[in-house]
Design an enzyme around this catalytic site. Structure first.
Site, mmCIF file in Angstrom:
data_model
loop_
_atom_site.group_PDB
_atom_site.id
_atom_site.type_symbol
_atom_site.label_atom_id
_atom_site.label_comp_id
_atom_site.label_asym_id
_atom_site.label_seq_id
_atom_site.Cartn_x
_atom_site.Cartn_y
_atom_site.Cartn_z
ATOM 1 N N TYR A 1 -8.441 -39.474 -80.643
ATOM 2 C CA TYR A 1 -9.495 -38.454 -80.625
ATOM 3 C C TYR A 1 -9.784 -38.030 -79.187
ATOM 4 C CZ TYR A 1 -14.037 -36.269 -81.689
ATOM 5 O OH TYR A 1 -15.093 -35.392 -81.814
ATOM 6 N N GLY B 1 -6.709 -36.530 -77.425
ATOM 7 C CA GLY B 1 -6.380 -35.273 -78.107
ATOM 8 C C GLY B 1 -7.312 -34.166 -77.639
ATOM 9 N N GLY C 1 -26.932 -53.609 -80.421
ATOM 10 C CA GLY C 1 -27.773 -52.444 -80.698
ATOM 11 C C GLY C 1 -28.451 -51.873 -79.473
ATOM 12 N N ARG D 1 -24.822 -43.036 -73.344
ATOM 13 C CA ARG D 1 -24.422 -41.630 -73.357
ATOM 14 C C ARG D 1 -25.658 -40.746 -73.378
ATOM 15 N NH1 ARG D 1 -20.784 -40.306 -78.124
ATOM 16 N NH2 ARG D 1 -19.118 -41.183 -76.866
HETATM 17 P P1 NAD Z 1 -16.371 -32.612 -89.787
HETATM 18 O O1 NAD Z 1 -15.401 -33.710 -90.034
HETATM 19 O O2 NAD Z 1 -17.482 -32.433 -90.754
HETATM 20 O O3 NAD Z 1 -15.625 -31.231 -89.646
HETATM 21 C C1 NAD Z 1 -14.301 -31.064 -89.258
HETATM 22 C C2 NAD Z 1 -13.638 -30.071 -90.190
HETATM 23 O O4 NAD Z 1 -12.281 -29.857 -89.773
HETATM 24 C C3 NAD Z 1 -13.576 -30.577 -91.626
HETATM 25 O O5 NAD Z 1 -14.007 -29.569 -92.508
HETATM 26 C C4 NAD Z 1 -12.109 -30.905 -91.823
HETATM 27 O O6 NAD Z 1 -11.687 -30.798 -93.170
HETATM 28 C C5 NAD Z 1 -11.444 -29.900 -90.905
HETATM 29 N N1 NAD Z 1 -10.098 -30.277 -90.471
HETATM 30 C C6 NAD Z 1 -9.695 -31.491 -89.989
HETATM 31 N N2 NAD Z 1 -8.394 -31.459 -89.673
HETATM 32 C C7 NAD Z 1 -7.966 -30.179 -89.952
HETATM 33 C C8 NAD Z 1 -6.714 -29.524 -89.846
HETATM 34 N N3 NAD Z 1 -5.620 -30.151 -89.378
HETATM 35 N N4 NAD Z 1 -6.637 -28.229 -90.229
HETATM 36 C C9 NAD Z 1 -7.723 -27.576 -90.711
HETATM 37 N N5 NAD Z 1 -8.924 -28.149 -90.838
HETATM 38 C C10 NAD Z 1 -9.047 -29.440 -90.456
HETATM 39 O O7 NAD Z 1 -16.960 -32.860 -88.326
HETATM 40 P P2 NAD Z 1 -18.051 -32.045 -87.494
HETATM 41 O O8 NAD Z 1 -19.066 -33.021 -87.069
HETATM 42 O O9 NAD Z 1 -18.462 -30.818 -88.190
HETATM 43 O O10 NAD Z 1 -17.209 -31.668 -86.193
HETATM 44 C C11 NAD Z 1 -16.721 -30.351 -85.958
HETATM 45 C C12 NAD Z 1 -16.085 -30.290 -84.583
HETATM 46 O O11 NAD Z 1 -17.060 -30.605 -83.592
HETATM 47 C C13 NAD Z 1 -14.936 -31.283 -84.399
HETATM 48 O O12 NAD Z 1 -13.930 -30.644 -83.639
HETATM 49 C C14 NAD Z 1 -15.571 -32.405 -83.604
HETATM 50 O O13 NAD Z 1 -14.623 -33.063 -82.823
HETATM 51 C C15 NAD Z 1 -16.590 -31.653 -82.771
HETATM 52 N N6 NAD Z 1 -17.689 -32.546 -82.364
HETATM 53 C C16 NAD Z 1 -18.657 -32.945 -83.245
HETATM 54 C C17 NAD Z 1 -19.664 -33.813 -82.840
HETATM 55 C C18 NAD Z 1 -20.770 -34.263 -83.766
HETATM 56 O O14 NAD Z 1 -21.605 -35.064 -83.342
HETATM 57 N N7 NAD Z 1 -20.875 -33.797 -84.980
HETATM 58 C C19 NAD Z 1 -19.677 -34.293 -81.512
HETATM 59 C C20 NAD Z 1 -18.669 -33.894 -80.646
HETATM 60 C C21 NAD Z 1 -17.691 -33.006 -81.076
HETATM 61 N N1 UDP Z 2 -23.282 -47.647 -84.968
HETATM 62 C C1 UDP Z 2 -24.063 -48.678 -85.481
HETATM 63 N N2 UDP Z 2 -24.123 -48.829 -86.837
HETATM 64 C C2 UDP Z 2 -23.481 -48.001 -87.700
HETATM 65 C C3 UDP Z 2 -22.697 -46.947 -87.181
HETATM 66 C C4 UDP Z 2 -22.614 -46.809 -85.801
HETATM 67 O O1 UDP Z 2 -24.683 -49.452 -84.733
HETATM 68 O O2 UDP Z 2 -23.598 -48.201 -88.920
HETATM 69 C C5 UDP Z 2 -23.241 -47.462 -83.504
HETATM 70 C C6 UDP Z 2 -21.848 -47.326 -82.919
HETATM 71 O O3 UDP Z 2 -21.317 -48.602 -82.602
HETATM 72 C C7 UDP Z 2 -22.105 -46.492 -81.682
HETATM 73 C C8 UDP Z 2 -23.291 -45.604 -82.085
HETATM 74 O O4 UDP Z 2 -23.861 -46.233 -83.228
HETATM 75 O O5 UDP Z 2 -22.493 -47.308 -80.610
HETATM 76 C C9 UDP Z 2 -22.889 -44.185 -82.438
HETATM 77 O O6 UDP Z 2 -21.829 -44.250 -83.363
HETATM 78 P P1 UDP Z 2 -21.183 -42.948 -84.036
HETATM 79 O O7 UDP Z 2 -19.947 -43.387 -84.755
HETATM 80 O O8 UDP Z 2 -22.214 -42.218 -84.809
HETATM 81 O O9 UDP Z 2 -20.827 -42.000 -82.813
HETATM 82 P P2 UDP Z 2 -19.971 -42.213 -81.467
HETATM 83 O O10 UDP Z 2 -19.726 -43.677 -81.240
HETATM 84 O O11 UDP Z 2 -18.731 -41.460 -81.702
HETATM 85 O O12 UDP Z 2 -20.845 -41.652 -80.427
#
Ligand code: NAD
Ligand code: UDP
Ligand code: UDP
Length: 311
Positions: free
Chosen positions: A145, A148, A207, A277
Site C-alpha cells: 500500500y 504503491g 493503545g 500521526r
Molecule cells: P474503499 O475501500 O471504500 O474504496 C476504494 C474503492 O476502490 C472501492 O470501491 C473498491 O472496490 C475500488 N477498487 C479497488 N481496487 C480497484 C481496482 N483495481 N479497479 C477499480 N476499482 C477498485 O476505501 P476509501 O476509504 O473510500 O478510500 C478511497 C481512496 O482514498 C483510496 O485510494 C485510499 O487509499 C485513499 N485514502 C483513504 C483514507 C481513509 O481514511 N479513508 C486515508 C488515506 C487515503
Molecule cells: N486499531 C486498534 N484496534 C482495532 C483496529 C485498529 O487498536 O480494532 C489501531 C491500529 O493498530 C492503528 C490505529 O488503530 O494503530 C488505526 O488503525 P486503522 O487500520 O484504522 O488505520 P491506519 O493504521 O491505516 O492509520
C-alpha cells in the site's frame, strides 16, 4: 458549468460521497469500480440520477472514455483488504495510476490522486508536513500500500514534468463516516460495531499510538477545492483533521457516545503500525482556504447512527 467527471473507486466509502457531491454541483459523473471493497449499496441512491453512470472496471486495465476531470481513488484502503492480495494492491496503485494518467494525457483532463498519510510511514517528524520524505519499510506487510501510493505520486509528478499534465495530489489522513465498510478492520468502524454489539473493544498494542480523524464531508470538500485550485498548485497537500487522539481515548469516546458496556481487550500490535500521526494542514489552509469544521464527537454520532441502522 457541468463538467464530465470520472471517479475511480466511486462505489467505495469516500468515492460514493464524492460522486454524490459532484452530482449536486451539476456535473456529469462516471463512476468506475471493480467492487473489490466498494459496493453497489453505496451508490444505489444515485443510480436513477440522469447525470450518473457506472462502469464495472478494474483500473489495472486501460480505460477509454472522454472526461474533463479524473479523481483517482481506486485502491483498497484498510490494512485487512490491502493485505488480502498485496500484489493486486501494488498493481492497482501503479498500473492504475499509469492508465489514468495515460487517459488524462490523451483527453487533456485534469487529474487528482488520492494519496495517503501512509507515504510518511512511521514518522519521526511530528506533525507531518508535506516536505517530510517519510520513513517507510519497503519490504513489510504494509509496503504494498505505502510504496504503491508513493510510486503513484512519482508517476503523477513525472507526467506533470514530462507531459505537462494538470495534476493534483492530496495526502489523506484517517477519514471516517457513514458508508465505511463494517468489516474492513479500520479502527473507527471496528470500535463502533463492537460497542453497538456489546463486544469487547480490541485495542492493538498498548493503545497509546495516535491518529487524527477527519469527518468525510470535510475531506470531500477539501478534495473538490483542490481539484479546482490554481493550475500551478500541484500539491502534495495534506488533508485531515489536526485533533490527535490515542486509540484508548478514541475507545473511551465511542463507549461514551454509544452508552455501551463493552470492555477493552488488548491484542498484539500489527507489524509497522505507525506510532503517531497528525497532519500539519497549514498548506491546505493557505492554498485551499479550507479547514475541517466537524468535531470528532459530532462526526462519530453520525457514524454511530449509520451503523445502528445496519446492525
Ligand atoms: P474503499 O475501500 O471504500 O474504496 C476504494 C474503492 O476502490 C472501492 O470501491 C473498491 O472496490 C475500488 N477498487 C479497488 N481496487 C480497484 C481496482 N483495481 N479497479 C477499480 N476499482 C477498485 O476505501 P476509501 O476509504 O473510500 O478510500 C478511497 C481512496 O482514498 C483510496 O485510494 C485510499 O487509499 C485513499 N485514502 C483513504 C483514507 C481513509 O481514511 N479513508 C486515508 C488515506 C487515503
Ligand atoms: N486499531 C486498534 N484496534 C482495532 C483496529 C485498529 O487498536 O480494532 C489501531 C491500529 O493498530 C492503528 C490505529 O488503530 O494503530 C488505526 O488503525 P486503522 O487500520 O484504522 O488505520 P491506519 O493504521 O491505516 O492509520
Ligand atoms: N491509457 C488508457 N486510456 C487512454 C489512454 C491511455 O487507459 O485513453 C493507458 C494505456 O494502457 C497506456 C497508459 O495509459 O499504456 C499510459 O499511456 P501513455 O500515453 O502515457 O503511454 P503509452 O504506454 O501509451 O506510451
Amino acid at each position: 458549468m457541468g463538467l464530465r467527471v470520472l471517479v475511480t473507486g466511486g462505489a467505495g466509502f469516500l468515492g460514493s460521497h464524492l460522486c454524490e457531491k459532484l452530482l449536486q454541483q451539476g456535473h456529469d459523473v462516471l463512476c468506475v469500480d471493480n467492487y473489490f471493497t466498494g459496493s453497489k449499496d453505496n451508490i444505489l441512491h444515485l443510480l436513477d440520477h440522469p447525470r450518473f453512470e457506472v462502469i464495472r472496471h478494474d483500473v489495472t486495465f486501460p480505460l477509454y472514455v472522454e472526461v474533463d476531470r479524473i479523481y483517482n481513488l481506486a485502491c483498497p484502503a484498510s490494512p485487512i483488504h490491502y493485505q488480502f492480495d498485496p500484489v493486486q494492491t501494488t498493481k492497482t496503485s501503479v498500473h492504475g495510476a499509469i492508465n489514468m494518467l495515460g487517459l488524462a494525457k490523451r483527453v487533456k483532463a485534469r487529474i487528482l490522486q488520492a494519496s495517503t498519510s501512509e507515504v510518511y510511514g512511521d514518522p519521526e517528524v511530528h506533525p507531518q508536513t508535506e516536505d517530510y520524505w517519510g520513513r517507510v519499510n519497503p519490504i513489510g506487510i504494509r509496503s504494498c500500500y505505502d510504496e504503491g501510493k508513493r510510486c503513484a505520486e512519482t508517476l503523477f509528478f513525472d507526467y506533470w514534468r514530462q507531459h505537462q499534465l494538470e495534476i493534483k495530489v492530496v495526502r489523506i489522513f484517517n477519514t471516517y463516516g457513514p458508508r465505511m465498510h463494517p468489516n474492513d478492520g479500520r479502527v473507527v468502524s471496528n470500535f463502533i460495531v463492537q460497542a453497538l454489539k456489546g463486544q469487547d473493544i480490541t485495542i492493538y498494542g498498548d493503545g497509546m499510538q495516535t491518529r487524527s480523524f477527519c469527518y468525510v464531508n470535510d475531506l470531500i470538500d477539501a478534495m473538490m477545492r483542490m481539484m479546482e485550485s490554481r493550475v500551478d498548485f500541484t500539491g502534495p497537500v495534506n488533508i485531515g483533521n489536526s485533533g490527535e487522539y490515542t486509540m484508548r481515548q478514541l475507545a473511551a469516546v465511542v463507549i461514551k457516545l454509544t452508552g455501551s458496556k463493552s470492555q477493552l481487550i488488548f491484542k498484539p500490535i500489527p507489524q509497522d503500525d505507525p506510532k503517531q500521526r497528525r497532519p500539519d494542514i497549514s498548506l491546505a489552509k493557505k492554498e485551499l482556504n479550507w479547514s475541517p469544521t466537524i468535531p470528532l464527537e459530532e462526526g462519530l454520532n453520525d457514524t454511530i447512527q449509520y451503523f445502528k441502522d445496519r446492525i
